[in-house]
Enzyme design. Sequence first.
Site, PDB file in Angstrom:
ATOM      1  N   GLY B 269       0.806  -1.205   0.000  1.00  9.85           N
ATOM      2  CA  GLY B 269       0.000   0.000   0.000  1.00  9.85           C
ATOM      3  C   GLY B 269       0.837   1.252   0.000  1.00  9.85           C
ATOM      4  N   VAL B 271       1.140   3.634   2.438  1.00  8.17           N
ATOM      5  CA  VAL B 271       1.911   3.915   3.649  1.00  8.17           C
ATOM      6  C   VAL B 271       3.203   3.091   3.671  1.00  8.17           C
ATOM      7  CG1 VAL B 271       1.887   4.011   6.157  1.00  8.17           C
ATOM      8  CG2 VAL B 271      -0.189   4.561   4.887  1.00  8.17           C
ATOM      9  N   GLU B 292       6.069 -10.956   2.127  1.00  7.79           N
ATOM     10  CA  GLU B 292       5.203 -11.668   1.190  1.00  7.79           C
ATOM     11  C   GLU B 292       5.436 -11.242  -0.256  1.00  7.79           C
ATOM     12  OE1 GLU B 292       1.374 -12.470   3.804  1.00  7.79           O
ATOM     13  OE2 GLU B 292       0.966 -11.312   2.015  1.00  7.79           O
ATOM     14  N   ILE B 362      -7.898  -1.876   9.471  1.00  5.06           N
ATOM     15  CA  ILE B 362      -9.108  -1.059   9.336  1.00  5.06           C
ATOM     16  C   ILE B 362      -9.313  -0.263  10.613  1.00  5.06           C
ATOM     17  CG2 ILE B 362     -11.620  -1.175   9.184  1.00  5.06           C
ATOM     18  CD1 ILE B 362     -11.256  -3.451   7.127  1.00  5.06           C
ATOM     19  N   ASN B 382     -11.113  -7.219   2.364  1.00  7.35           N
ATOM     20  CA  ASN B 382     -10.252  -8.139   1.608  1.00  7.35           C
ATOM     21  C   ASN B 382     -10.059  -9.421   2.410  1.00  7.35           C
ATOM     22  OD1 ASN B 382     -10.048  -6.057  -0.259  1.00  7.35           O
ATOM     23  ND2 ASN B 382      -8.181  -5.268   0.637  1.00  7.35           N
ATOM     24  N   GLY B 386      -1.457 -12.487   5.045  1.00  6.47           N
ATOM     25  CA  GLY B 386      -0.371 -13.024   5.863  1.00  6.47           C
ATOM     26  C   GLY B 386      -0.110 -12.217   7.108  1.00  6.47           C
TER      27      GLY B 386
END
Lengths: 499, 499
Positions: B269, B271, B292, B362, B382, B386
């Site tokens: 993402g 951030v 990952e 979240i 979503n 992991g």
Amino acid sequence: MSERIGHHGLKSKVMTAQDAAQFVSHGDNVGISGFTGAAYPKAMPTAIAEKAKAQHQEGKEFAINLFTGASTAPDCDGVLAEANALAYRMPYQSDPIMRNSINAGGMNYQDIHLSHSALQVEQGFFGQLDVAIVEVTRITEEGHLIPSSGVGNNVEYLDNAQRIIIEVNEWQSLDLEGMADIYRIPRLPNRTAIPINNSGDRIGTPYIDIDVSKVVAVVETNAPDRNSPFKPIDEVSKQIAGHFLDFLEGEVRAGRLAYDRYIMQSGVGNVPNAVMAGLLDSKFENIQAYTEVVQDGMIDLIDAEKMTVASATSFALSPEYAERMNNEAARYRKYLVTRPLQISNHPEVIRRVGLIASNGMIEADIYGNINSTHVAGSRIMNGIGGSGDFTRNAYISTFISPSEAKNGAISAIVPFASHVDHTEHDAMVVITEHGFADLRGLSPRARVPKMISVAAPEYRPLLEEYFARAQKDSAAHTPHDLATALSFHSNFLQNGSMK
Amino acid sequence: MSERIGHHGLKSKVMTAQDAAQFVSHGDNVGISGFTGAAYPKAMPTAIAEKAKAQHQEGKEFAINLFTGASTAPDCDGVLAEANALAYRMPYQSDPIMRNSINAGGMNYQDIHLSHSALQVEQGFFGQLDVAIVEVTRITEEGHLIPSSGVGNNVEYLDNAQRIIIEVNEWQSLDLEGMADIYRIPRLPNRTAIPINNSGDRIGTPYIDIDVSKVVAVVETNAPDRNSPFKPIDEVSKQIAGHFLDFLEGEVRAGRLAYDRYIMQSGVGNVPNAVMAGLLDSKFENIQAYTEVVQDGMIDLIDAEKMTVASATSFALSPEYAERMNNEAARYRKYLVTRPLQISNHPEVIRRVGLIASNGMIEADIYGNINSTHVAGSRIMNGIGGSGDFTRNAYISTFISPSEAKNGAISAIVPFASHVDHTEHDAMVVITEHGFADLRGLSPRARVPKMISVAAPEYRPLLEEYFARAQKDSAAHTPHDLATALSFHSNFLQNGSMK
């Protein structure tokens, strides 16, 4: 002086617990032995509690931060909590006085995965460890420590403490020597694999080697572990155990389990003991345990030649079985391995050996989230212990519990868990006296009928109503009606019943 | 025919995706390649979706159970969900059409820890795996498969499927060969340690060996991965990254981290990309990743000689970086290792290497319980991916998120998490644009002021009011007022704002 102190220099350190308490000061981080009532220091806690009381009477502050292996006993956690001698406590407790103090805001408690506890000390998350207080069976001539009825976090506490106090407990059998398997994972950045492939593999030494120069006191004791009797197996426990065994049989039929060499992990309590009693009469042979504590049921399985080896970090025996262990440790040590908690609970080994985990719970919600620790979201009971270490990494993870408590006032199956210790991603099977809910391979909505089927019959319509209401406003992956999600718990707090 | 098919026998299996779809039947368990938009099969999903539509038009049932590595793409998860071709899907998704279908009850989705996903297939929890559909860069003369831009669960799906369909994608660079490190953990009861001690250790082969006789079709494609562009780094992301780096600096000062050889795990993402941009200008050197996915920021760190190696299971690159990778794979493969998901996410290796985990969320509650998956408790976004594998086993685990969303209508810090994916026992540090809350060593009550300090300023009084109210009725370990615990979320559902 006890012949159990072999090391010449350490003989000169023998003193009373009261004298040894001088080495424990206000604000100290203190790591002690003790796991589920076994192997905790028998004299020092009371001496520290008395020191605390004396200091408090003089208007002085006295509180330490106490790190253990897990729960201890009234003459350890109990006396320290009662004396307000603790500012902080981790990683697990089950003492009634301590629990009340924690819930009343009298002390801080952090409920930590057991496999994390020594690791976090080692990694410096608590700053310097000031004192380690560790019970042993004997001290060898070389100054090696022979663990008593458990290992817990002793190795890491001894390694990291600035000062060491040793309690030599004559009550503990000398024949325990050879049961412990002491292994240290190299420190970061040099960590390597733990070379255990089978529950019984021995990879270390039967003693803990220490820096003898750090020992400031040796205290002699002769006192039993806190070994709680188990209640006779009741009907509900027997039914749960029956469903657990049915589940295992189903796994055998599906080709996912063999009658030979099933590996168990088991929480402590009456239902697990009922399960082990059931295994006695089952088709399972050459059972192994890779678990936290050696329990009565495992001793029975060993005696019946149904269990070949149990690996654990400590004992949790009834007084009768503890006496038998003390008399026959030389025989039992062929079947038992006691390891550092970091090894007994290490995700690496747990995932490797392929065990079936079985732990208790306070409640599960209709989607399979598990609350192991809190009553109505707020009040802590004991703690998560090692249930997270085992549940997350087991071949199959199960939770076992009666479907209701307090004569039906509390349902173990609720719409929404009031605290989550094991997530819907972790729990695979939930077992009550009404059957087992196999949640594997199911979406949240598909889990609901299974979960409701193991709830107490009088709660099933309430749970069905909730699920219908939750789906009415908006279909969703995990339908909830937030206004009433916690209504079972609110009802209980207001009216004394979840109904 | 493509020169990328070296194996003589497999050349004869080349056919169109439409023809290959004959090998996928209603009710099949189908395991496919694909992880975060990389390496998913490009042709078969559409062919299966068309088959499903045709069958549905004839009034026949057609739905498969689909297992992937993680999220895929619109022309995979999207087309299949749109065609109602899926009965069940695991372990992670992020497709808008699929998400809507899941939340509308159109299909079952199980959100599984990624490290559990192939394991559960291997252990037979889903029954027989019927088909594996795997994209590769090329097939060698021996019939070995050279993975494309990711490995995911390919090895286990190929090993366990009855029928194999291979997609050979010419878009993928042939120079990817040598990047993958394929290793199988021996099956139970013979599992042994994974011999990875350092992120970059190679322990296997650069190819996947398969049972060639199981291959029923080879499909040729030439299509790009779904590589989503990242947004330019915004001010809030920059601030969060700054606090993350401040936290790391503090760990260095405390002696718990070195500037040399810091090991990162990072969610995907904006951030995380801001964090990696910040690391470019930091004092940290010889950074490693055990994570990952390979992201743009890691490529930048490699190019700047700040990162020595990144171990992952797949790529998650922007189109620009994917092109660069395709052009320069021969150079980058010296720095990159792609592993089976079971290895990249294995608790054993994660706990051993000592990485600092950093994942999005979240919401977090005032006690440090983390919701990574559900909006207002019910709607899945979503999945957990992991994040659980890394959080539970990291040296230090952090969660990073803006403190609010939807122009302030949603607070990321709430009284009570509406879904729990990471428990209070797991989250160590929570970071927003307002700072970091270091929860290590703290009891639940002691965490609250830290958590409120990283909330959006306009939500802080509401959170303080809640905590005061929660403590009023009864002091407790984790004080909650059940009647208003979920009021932030109820407010949001009713009024469009948590305020």
